[in-house]
Design an enzyme around this catalytic site. Sequence first.
Site, PDB file in Angstrom:
ATOM      1  N   ALA A 110      39.725  22.216  13.927  1.00  0.00           N
ATOM      2  CA  ALA A 110      40.682  21.750  12.919  1.00  0.00           C
ATOM      3  C   ALA A 110      40.176  22.028  11.512  1.00  0.00           C
ATOM      4  CB  ALA A 110      40.944  20.255  13.105  1.00  0.00           C
ATOM      5  N   CYS A 111      39.607  23.197  11.303  1.00  0.00           N
ATOM      6  CA  CYS A 111      39.092  23.558   9.984  1.00  0.00           C
ATOM      7  C   CYS A 111      40.242  23.743   8.993  1.00  0.00           C
ATOM      8  CB  CYS A 111      38.290  24.849  10.070  1.00  0.00           C
ATOM      9  SG  CYS A 111      36.946  24.794  11.267  1.00  0.00           S
TER      10      CYS A 111
END
Length: 543
Positions: free
Chosen positions: A24-25
């Site tokens: 989930a960068c």
Amino acid sequence: MRKFLSRLGLVFAAGVMLAQPVAACTGVYVGKDLTEDGSVIFGRTEDLEQHHNKTFIVVEAKQNEEGAKLVDEYTKFEYELPAESYKYFAVPDTTPEWGLYYEAGYNEHGVAMDATTTTYTNEEVLAVDPLVENGISESIMTTIVLGQAKTAREGIELLASIVDEKGSAEGNGLIIADQNETWYMEILSGHQYAAMKLPDDMYAVFPNSFFLEGVDVEDTDNVIASADLKATAEEAGTLVEEDGMIRVADSYAAEIDPGSISRYWSGVKTLDPDAEVSMDDTEFPFLHSTDKKITLEDVMNLQRNRLEGTDYIPADNVASATGGEMEETEAEGESEAAEEKTEPSEAEETVAEETEAEGESEVAEEESAAEEETEAEEAAEEETEVEMPENAKYPIGNKNTMEAHIFQIYEDMPAEVPGVMWLAIGSPTVSPYLPFFGNITETIPAYQVESNEYDSESFYWAVDSILTAMLADESNLKDEIREKVLAIEKVAMDQFEEVRQELIKKYGEDPAAAAEWITEQTKKFSQDAFDQIKTIESDYVTE
């Protein structure tokens, strides 16, 4: 001071929180015309999971033997090294068997790289140009580029040539920059990619999806694209064009997930509260304009954002956000019960001692213990399941952030040391951003601890402990801990411009002496910060 959580109960306290998607960068870019101080700003949160150690190291320049190869232990991707590899600093993982993941850094030629945000390609394109199992991946990109590129464009061209020749194992979005140019690249499928030089008067927020809009593949000064970019999408039946340009995201992207939508929305609104974006949008422009001047603090707030001041609550910690909590004694009790459950019984020990095939017995015990541990974990998950409220959204500053970094590049600095990387090791929710210039030669020992279990001498593990304690009672502890962390950060920020100007002066006189001086300055303030982080840890976590 009060002791809020024992270390024994840290993992079990985290168990009351709902599992969330990995990878989930969130990336961010702000052109120099929009920033308060005229610097180019870009950065990213590196998100995967809690309790995943990260280090911060300097890699020395070296001469490579002819035929020497860099090998990704996980993907088995191989790359033949050049005669010389340049010096750089980076933020590696500590599990090389799963990949190096050096992620972000500067090299000795002033090239900065931030890689990557994981991205997802639609099935139609993958049927035409599938990903390559042993192709290049995020885990090895930064190691190759920072060790070899002298300019940002050279770095993009190097990656492009590798994807052309060896293919890509995954989709990715990344930034490579130097003092003159900042490039954004999307690796779209097994052999397709597109990169563009980013404009000075726009900003962007890019979580885990493709975002490039209309790209003119004929504009080779500002675009680097694969030869079959259009042809591949056309064969897949997904090609979308506008004014003769391929709309890259529309042609290649899989459907964007809700967690990426919430992070896109909150990121854009953090940088420009007046931006016309909605959580219900179905289109997600890449580049945005604004009349507002964007500061370094704004970007830090973006990376720390947990949906404060909105109608939403963070979905990665629903139990705490909705008033749920776990008492210290309950956490300890569950931990002790789990430990007891995984220990062999006396009968099992007797059998082990009497069995002639000792090796087979040990294997059987390990398998039994593993099964019992899995059963205990599954039972704990069922007992702590929390219903997801409708207003729960996935935040940028989520609990899975292992480190966050922000680059600033200045026009008035030496080309070989064009700027700084602000690094928050561990989650920036409870970790200070500290500045590291591109020519440092060493980092403090607390950044170099490679243990994959808690280590009291590690900067990452101290922050990880504080984060878990905060998440166990977020509504009461977040602001209290954040205030202490920001006080550490403020010292570095207040001194930053003075240090930056002194570095410029010293570099003009003697680059080697300047590197030695800034390294000592950096080691001092980062050690002071670590000492204060350890104090905060002792305030909230008992041994």
